[in-house]
Design a protein around this motif. Structure first.
Motif, mmCIF file in Angstrom:
data_model
loop_
_atom_site.group_PDB
_atom_site.id
_atom_site.type_symbol
_atom_site.label_atom_id
_atom_site.label_comp_id
_atom_site.label_asym_id
_atom_site.label_seq_id
_atom_site.Cartn_x
_atom_site.Cartn_y
_atom_site.Cartn_z
ATOM 1 N N VAL A 58 -7.489 -11.667 -3.119
ATOM 2 C CA VAL A 58 -6.075 -12.063 -3.087
ATOM 3 C C VAL A 58 -5.370 -11.278 -4.185
ATOM 4 O O VAL A 58 -5.804 -11.287 -5.338
ATOM 5 C CB VAL A 58 -5.921 -13.582 -3.344
ATOM 6 N N ARG A 59 -4.313 -10.568 -3.828
ATOM 7 C CA ARG A 59 -3.576 -9.748 -4.792
ATOM 8 C C ARG A 59 -2.143 -10.248 -4.932
ATOM 9 O O ARG A 59 -1.482 -10.573 -3.924
ATOM 10 C CB ARG A 59 -3.529 -8.277 -4.319
ATOM 11 N N LEU A 60 -1.669 -10.287 -6.175
ATOM 12 C CA LEU A 60 -0.298 -10.691 -6.473
ATOM 13 C C LEU A 60 0.499 -9.495 -7.000
ATOM 14 O O LEU A 60 1.719 -9.496 -6.968
ATOM 15 C CB LEU A 60 -0.294 -11.819 -7.520
ATOM 16 N N ARG A 61 -0.231 -8.502 -7.499
ATOM 17 C CA ARG A 61 0.457 -7.302 -7.993
ATOM 18 C C ARG A 61 0.891 -6.439 -6.807
ATOM 19 O O ARG A 61 0.485 -6.699 -5.672
ATOM 20 C CB ARG A 61 -0.491 -6.491 -8.893
ATOM 21 N N SER A 62 1.676 -5.379 -7.099
ATOM 22 C CA SER A 62 2.187 -4.559 -5.996
ATOM 23 C C SER A 62 1.021 -3.823 -5.330
ATOM 24 O O SER A 62 -0.038 -3.651 -5.928
ATOM 25 C CB SER A 62 3.225 -3.571 -6.513
ATOM 26 N N ARG A 63 1.263 -3.355 -4.113
ATOM 27 C CA ARG A 63 0.201 -2.683 -3.367
ATOM 28 C C ARG A 63 -0.234 -1.382 -4.025
ATOM 29 O O ARG A 63 -1.289 -0.845 -3.717
ATOM 30 C CB ARG A 63 0.657 -2.420 -1.926
ATOM 31 N N SER A 64 0.592 -0.869 -4.952
ATOM 32 C CA SER A 64 0.230 0.389 -5.608
ATOM 33 C C SER A 64 -0.428 0.119 -6.971
ATOM 34 O O SER A 64 -0.440 0.984 -7.831
ATOM 35 C CB SER A 64 1.479 1.246 -5.794
ATOM 36 N N TYR A 65 -0.971 -1.103 -7.141
ATOM 37 C CA TYR A 65 -1.464 -1.512 -8.458
ATOM 38 C C TYR A 65 -2.649 -0.680 -8.941
ATOM 39 O O TYR A 65 -2.877 -0.555 -10.134
ATOM 40 C CB TYR A 65 -1.894 -3.000 -8.402
ATOM 41 N N PHE A 66 -3.422 -0.094 -8.019
ATOM 42 C CA PHE A 66 -4.743 0.423 -8.383
ATOM 43 C C PHE A 66 -4.686 1.497 -9.469
ATOM 44 O O PHE A 66 -5.380 1.415 -10.477
ATOM 45 C CB PHE A 66 -5.465 0.940 -7.131
ATOM 46 N N TYR A 67 -3.827 2.515 -9.271
ATOM 47 C CA TYR A 67 -3.837 3.622 -10.243
ATOM 48 C C TYR A 67 -3.314 3.158 -11.592
ATOM 49 O O TYR A 67 -3.794 3.575 -12.631
ATOM 50 C CB TYR A 67 -3.031 4.814 -9.704
ATOM 51 N N ARG A 68 -2.324 2.221 -11.558
ATOM 52 C CA ARG A 68 -1.799 1.723 -12.819
ATOM 53 C C ARG A 68 -2.855 0.877 -13.536
ATOM 54 O O ARG A 68 -2.994 0.907 -14.753
ATOM 55 C CB ARG A 68 -0.553 0.889 -12.555
ATOM 56 N N SER A 69 -3.615 0.129 -12.777
ATOM 57 C CA SER A 69 -4.636 -0.722 -13.376
ATOM 58 C C SER A 69 -5.758 0.125 -14.005
ATOM 59 O O SER A 69 -6.352 -0.257 -15.012
ATOM 60 C CB SER A 69 -5.120 -1.686 -12.308
ATOM 61 N N LEU A 70 -5.979 1.329 -13.448
ATOM 62 C CA LEU A 70 -6.946 2.246 -14.075
ATOM 63 C C LEU A 70 -6.503 2.561 -15.493
ATOM 64 O O LEU A 70 -7.285 2.548 -16.433
ATOM 65 C CB LEU A 70 -6.970 3.580 -13.325
ATOM 66 N N LEU A 71 -5.187 2.838 -15.616
ATOM 67 C CA LEU A 71 -4.640 3.205 -16.920
ATOM 68 C C LEU A 71 -4.670 2.009 -17.871
ATOM 69 O O LEU A 71 -5.099 2.122 -19.019
ATOM 70 C CB LEU A 71 -3.202 3.672 -16.711
#
Ligand SMILES: NC(=O)c1ccc[n+]([C@@H]2O[C@H](COP(=O)([O-])OP(=O)(O)OC[C@H]3O[C@@H](n4cnc5c(N)ncnc54)[C@H](O)[C@@H]3O)[C@@H](O)[C@H]2O)c1
Ligand SMILES: Nc1ncnc2c1ncn2[C@@H]1O[C@H](COP(=O)(O)OP(=O)(O)OP(=O)(O)O)[C@@H](O)[C@H]1O
Length: 310
Positions: A262-275
């Motif tokens: 279940v995700r609450l962050r935006s669909r583009s969260y992945f690359y930002r979450s890497l950082l």
């Protein structure tokens, strides 16, 4: 996700600080008329009877807890919402237990999305008979049975011999696992929506030393190249599945199950979450909410205002 009638709550059995958080989560759900089943001491088989009847599972702990929960939930298509009480919590969604109530409100309002991620299945055959089998969210690792022991492993891609690795281990990872052990040994980062298997050797010696990303649907076979070699281990998501003999054959393929989060962050969260999580020393310097489109249109605007005669 179906309407929440019952929610499974899975605390970290070895981390007692997760128990009071699990109880607070349980009472917040019950206050809203949602049934619960709470586990403090559990393994994947313990929970499977109850998990099939819930619409969502809440995992409280770090990435390891998420993977255990995801492996238990995947056969029943139950999505997992992670509350981070671990060290890194790369795949968890809720950063702190204090954020739980706001997160629950959003889930109940339908303000979430479900992320589906491929899993892989490892099957170990001995004399042609299936001896062990497990799904993995991150990776399957085939290694020597102790530190500093090299293994010679024949690798088969799509049923055909491809190469022989002289190595400490080979990691066969999902896109999810590409940011875990595979990343630590120099593998590429794959976005989580891909369905490709990644092969990365750890400390290869005079043998194939690059990562290989397979086509979707491809399978990997691994077998000891040395008939007399004794101890080898197979590890799934960091948990030892068993030992391998030199005759055993391991086949790894896409699992019929997918893990869902279940995700609450935006669909583009992945690359930002890497950082945010893997490179915490890099700061955004105010660029966090700036999109490339903003920059291009601001530039067009400024250029349009510039006096061409100036
Ligand atoms: N040298 C290494 O980096 C190394 C060695 C062995 C295992 N591992 C990884 O640990 C995984 C099991 O994780 P665990 O939390 O149960 O064990 P663990 O508690 O030993 O944690 C390993 C570390 O890897 C992080 N991690 C795990 N999966 C991740 C992912 N998909 N993306 C980013 N970081 C991730 C964890 O948060 C933790 O910091 C295994 O699947 C394997 O990939 C890593
Ligand atoms: N239900 C469980 N039963 C037994 N062991 C568990 C369970 N859940 C997690 N563990 C193990 O406890 C260890 C630590 O757990 P977890 O990964 O959740 O926390 P962490 O290591 O602090 O967080 P992170 O992995 O995010 O850095 C891992 O090896 C994990 O496999």
């Amino acid at each position: 996700m179906q309407e929440l009638k019952k929610v499974g709550i899975l605390a970290h059995p070895k981390r007692k600080a997760t128990f009071p958080v699990a109880q607070r989560i349980e009472s917040s759900l019950q206050k809203r008329g949602i049934k619960t089943c709470l586990y403090e001491q559990w393994d994947e088989t313990d929970v499977s009877d109850d998990i099939r009847y819930v619409q969502m599972a809440v995992a409280i702990g770090g990435d390891g807890t998420m993977f255990r929960a995801a492996r238990a939930c995947a056969p029943h298509n139950v999505p997992v919402l992670g509350v981070n009480m671990g060290r890194l919590g790369f795949v968890t969604e809720i950063a702190r237990p204090d954020d739980w109530d706001a997160a629950l409100d959003r889930v109940l309002a339908g303000d979430y999305w479900i992320e589906s991620r491929m899993m892989i299945t490892a099957q170990v055959y001995q004399d042609g008979t299936l001896k062990m089998q497990s799904d993995a969210v991150n990776d399957v690792v085939i290694s020597g049975d102790g530190p500093g022991r090299m293994v010679q492993l024949d690798a088969y891609i799509d049923n055909h011999w491809t190469t022989t690795y002289n190595t400490d281990a080979i990691i066969i990872a999902t896109p999810t696992g590409s940011t875990a052990y595979a990343l630590a040994v120099g593998g590429p980062i794959l976005p989580p929506d891909l369905k490709n298997i990644l092969i990365v050797p750890t400390a290869p010696h005079l043998s194939m030393d690059r990562a290989i990303i397979l086509s979707e649907g491809s399978t990997v076979g691994v077998k000891s190249a040395d008939e007399n070699r004794n101890g080898m281990l197979i590890t799934v998501d960091g948990i030892q599945l068993g030992t391998l003999t030199s005759d055993d054959v391991v086949r790894i393929s896409a699992s019929e199950h997918s893990s869902s989060f279940v995700r609450l962050r935006s669909r583009s969260y992945f690359y930002r979450s890497l950082l945010d999580r893997l490179e915490p020393r890099i700061t955004s310097s105010g660029k966090r909410n700036v999109s490339l489109d903003n920059i291009i249109s601001m530039k067009q605007h400024t250029d349009g205002q510039r006096d061409p005669e100036a």
